[in-house]
Design a protein around this motif. Structure first.
Motif, PDB file in Angstrom:
ATOM      1  N   HIS A 525       0.842  -1.194   0.000  1.00  0.00           N
ATOM      2  CA  HIS A 525       0.000   0.000   0.000  1.00  0.00           C
ATOM      3  C   HIS A 525       0.879   1.247   0.000  1.00  0.00           C
ATOM      4  CE1 HIS A 525      -3.623  -2.339   1.009  1.00  0.00           C
ATOM      5  NE2 HIS A 525      -2.799  -3.057   1.743  1.00  0.00           N
ATOM      6  N   LEU A 576      -3.633   3.679  -3.719  1.00  0.00           N
ATOM      7  CA  LEU A 576      -4.376   2.810  -4.629  1.00  0.00           C
ATOM      8  C   LEU A 576      -5.802   3.369  -4.601  1.00  0.00           C
ATOM      9  CD1 LEU A 576      -3.004  -0.695  -3.609  1.00  0.00           C
ATOM     10  CD2 LEU A 576      -2.269   0.771  -5.495  1.00  0.00           C
ATOM     11  N   HIS A 579      -8.649   1.484  -3.037  1.00  0.00           N
ATOM     12  CA  HIS A 579      -8.495   1.322  -1.584  1.00  0.00           C
ATOM     13  C   HIS A 579      -8.909   2.607  -0.867  1.00  0.00           C
ATOM     14  CE1 HIS A 579      -5.368  -2.183  -1.796  1.00  0.00           C
ATOM     15  NE2 HIS A 579      -6.402  -2.375  -2.568  1.00  0.00           N
TER      16      HIS A 579
HETATM   17 CU   LIG Z   1      -3.959   0.308  -0.158  1.00  0.00          CU
END
Ligand SMILES: [Cu+2]
Length: 604
Positions: A525, A576, A579
């Motif tokens: 991430h 992202l 996300h």
């Molecule tokens: Cu993420």
């Protein structure tokens, strides 16, 4: 005021001889800069229009959104120690925004709707006005809904007031991104229904037979059962893959061969920007060593690498010295090997280097699973353990990594890094997996890298050229767990989506604090903080690299030091895009005094 059309800015860019083979660059002083010796005028506004745009690719036409009619938008070029005036007009039928990614500026100019401004309504023009107090390679993008995913992003280059500590003869921005003809909502819908929807590379019966042959039946079975018990798939490296994405380099697919020209012997600066919505790229130029000179726009001690992994939001500047009458491939492969994009570095247009052979899809490792202690030995050697082989890699290549590669610290600010067991809180339904251990992976090039003899950049390599201004040891630590439930496709921090987070994260103005990020998930991430720098605690002492986006590996635990020197409300989120959209987002509020800023949350 005339709005810059594509034709006018191409013409201006050509007149200026500025970067990029397409050459669309927006500079504040198009007329003044022609007399290049003169300092640019400070208040010459830049005009940007965000609008719908038909994006043609591979014989299809998609419904993109774009800045000034191109994906990516034109390079925006500013100069340090001037005032930027950028007028953004929204020609979309929905609210829009532009966020200046990595820029230190007043909160109301940061461009995040619902956090620090209201957004730009249809038909409105918002004037961004802020002092430019830094230099280097950055980018900008919409912070509204899925607009970034649909093309609203552009490189942003700030020329320094003082000469740079390295030399180059020409420079190019290289913005990597991903494009899908599927609507963002449809992609999310598919992921919510079936977590592995875009993972066409699942292990097959044939793989299993190979594994049995290589390891014996019981080992192969045990391996499958372990992954099955976690309801995880070791081939799941990306949520959204090359099965729907076309990867782009400066908006162009491999077939259209974006080309950067050089004269043999020149030093060429390549400003790599990962402007993708969902894709980590592994970047290399076969036949050329890259000297990395900046990370996230900040000067670092030069590091020679053959390859680097870049996450959405990050930037890396490298210098290469191509020689001879030869073309080189600018090769960026998606982390899961489901696709790639290739441009060319060549002495003439029309040349092309051979495509490098594709690499095998990597598998997640025990280190990725956070089983560092228990299962590591038996798994080593069969899954290509990234974490295990970095020491030999560093000593093999000597130089950069060996000098400081060994001394990494995390969490405890420089103490010997050991795997840390996860606490009793499993973060509830918002978190489907809890790693037994999390640990520093600053010396780890990442899943699928570091096993083939290439010198791959690791975070431990990054050392700021200048020592940090704030020598204070952090006085307190905030630990934030990166959590997710892949099956339900919800993402968050500490098991909570943004909509469930009651209060902003409170920083006291002027304090020095440590933010420790603990990745409970099995994905990388890229965590981005607005408004303030994050100094990565990677063992570099006073030379901690300053980053605006820090990629955290699966089951990794890493820390950044932050000086809370900017009052206001700032976004902290995963870069992202899906996300972030699904909840991995928080507001950080920097305020005076000791009180916690209660219940002043707000949705982006
Ligand atoms: Cu993420």
């Amino acid at each position: 005021m005339e709005r810059l059309t594509r034709r006018t800015f191409v013409t201006r860019a050509l007149a200026l001889g500025v970067t990029g083979s397409l050459g669309h660059t927006l500079c504040p002083p198009p007329e003044a800069a022609a007399e290049s010796a003169r300092a640019p005028r400070e208040n010459q506004p830049i005009d940007i229009a965000i609008g719908a745009y038909p994006f043609a690719l591979g014989g299809r036409v998609g419904n993109a959104m774009a800045m000034n009619g191109s994906v990516p938008g034109p390079v925006i070029r500013l100069r340090e120690n001037t005032e930027a005036v950028i007028r953004v007009t929204n020609r979309l039928p929905e609210t829009s925004s532009i966020h200046w990614h990595g820029l230190i500026l007043p909160p109301e100019m940061d461009g995040v709707p619902g956090v620090s401004f209201a957004g730009i309504r249809p038909g409105e023009t918002f004037v961004y006005r802020f002092p430019v107090r830094q230099s280097g390679t950055y980018w900008c993008h919409s912070h509204s809904g899925g607009q970034e995913l649909l093309g609203v992003y552009a490189p942003l280059v700030i020329d320094p007031a003082e000469p740079e500590p390295f030399r180059y003869d020409r420079d190019y921005t290289v913005l990597l991104s991903d494009w899908s003809f599927e609507e963002p909502a449809r992609i999310i819908g598919r992921l919510k229904t079936q977590a592995g929807y875009y993972n066409y590379q699942k292990r097959t019966l044939g793989d299993f037979i190979d594994e049995v042959a290589a390891e014996g039946l019981s080992a192969a079975l045990r391996n499958r059962l372990e992954w099955g018990a976690m309801r995880m798939d070791p081939t799941d490296l990306s949520d959204v893959t090359g099965s729907t994405y076309t990867y782009l380099l400066n908006g162009r697919p491999t077939e259209s061969n974006w080309t950067a020209l050089f004269r043999p012997g020149e030093r060429v600066r390549l400003r790599f920007i990962d402007g993708a919505a969902m894709t980590f790229f592994d970047v290399r130029i076969p036949g050329l060593r890259m000297t990395l000179v900046q990370a996230d726009g900040q000067n670092v001690e030069p590091v020679e690498v053959d390859e680097f992994r870049i996450g959405p939001g990050e930037t890396y500047d490298v210098i290469v010295e191509p020689s001879g009458d030869e073309a080189y491939a600018l090769f960026a492969e998606s982390i899961d090997r489901s696709g790639f994009v290739c441009g060319t570095l060549a002495p003439r247009e029309g040349m092309r280097a051979p495509l490098p052979p594709r690499r095998k899809r990597p598998l997640r490792t025990m280190a990725d699973m956070g089983m560092a202690h228990t299962g590591m030995d038996e798994m080593a050697g069969k899954e290509g353990m990234g974490a295990m082989n970095t020491d030999s890699r560093a000593s093999e290549h000597g130089g950069g990594a060996a000098g400081h590669g060994g001394a990494h610290g995390t969490g405890g600010g420089g103490e010997e890094a050991k795997p840390v067991p996860h606490g009793p809180d499993d973060h509830g339904i918002g978190n489907s997996s809890v790693p037994a251990f999390t640990q520093s992976r600053l010396n780890d090039p990442g899943t699928g890298l570091g096993t083939d003899g290439r010198r791959v950049l690791v975070y431990a390599d990054l050392r700021s050229l200048e020592p940090g201004a704030d020598e204070r040891e952090p006085a307190r630590e905030i630990e934030l767990h990166i959590t997710g439930n892949m099956e339900r496709y919800i993402w968050g921090f500490d098991g909570k989506k943004y909509s469930e987070a009651k209060t902003p994260i409170a920083f006291r103005y002027g304090e020095r604090l440590r933010l420790t990020l603990v990745n409970d998930t099995m994905m990388e991430h890229p965590i981005h903080l607005h408004g303030m720098w994050m100094e990565l605690e990677n063992g570099a002492g006073r030379h901690k690299p300053r980053k605006h986006t820090v990629s955290v590996k699966p089951a990794e635990r890493l820390s950044v030091a932050i000086t809370a020197d900017a009052r206001g409300r700032w976004a902290l989120h995963c870069h992202l895009l899906l996300h972030m959209d699904m909840g991995m987002f928080r507001v950080v509020e920097v305020s005076d005094g000791t009180g916690s800023p209660e219940t002043r949350g707000g949705r982006p």
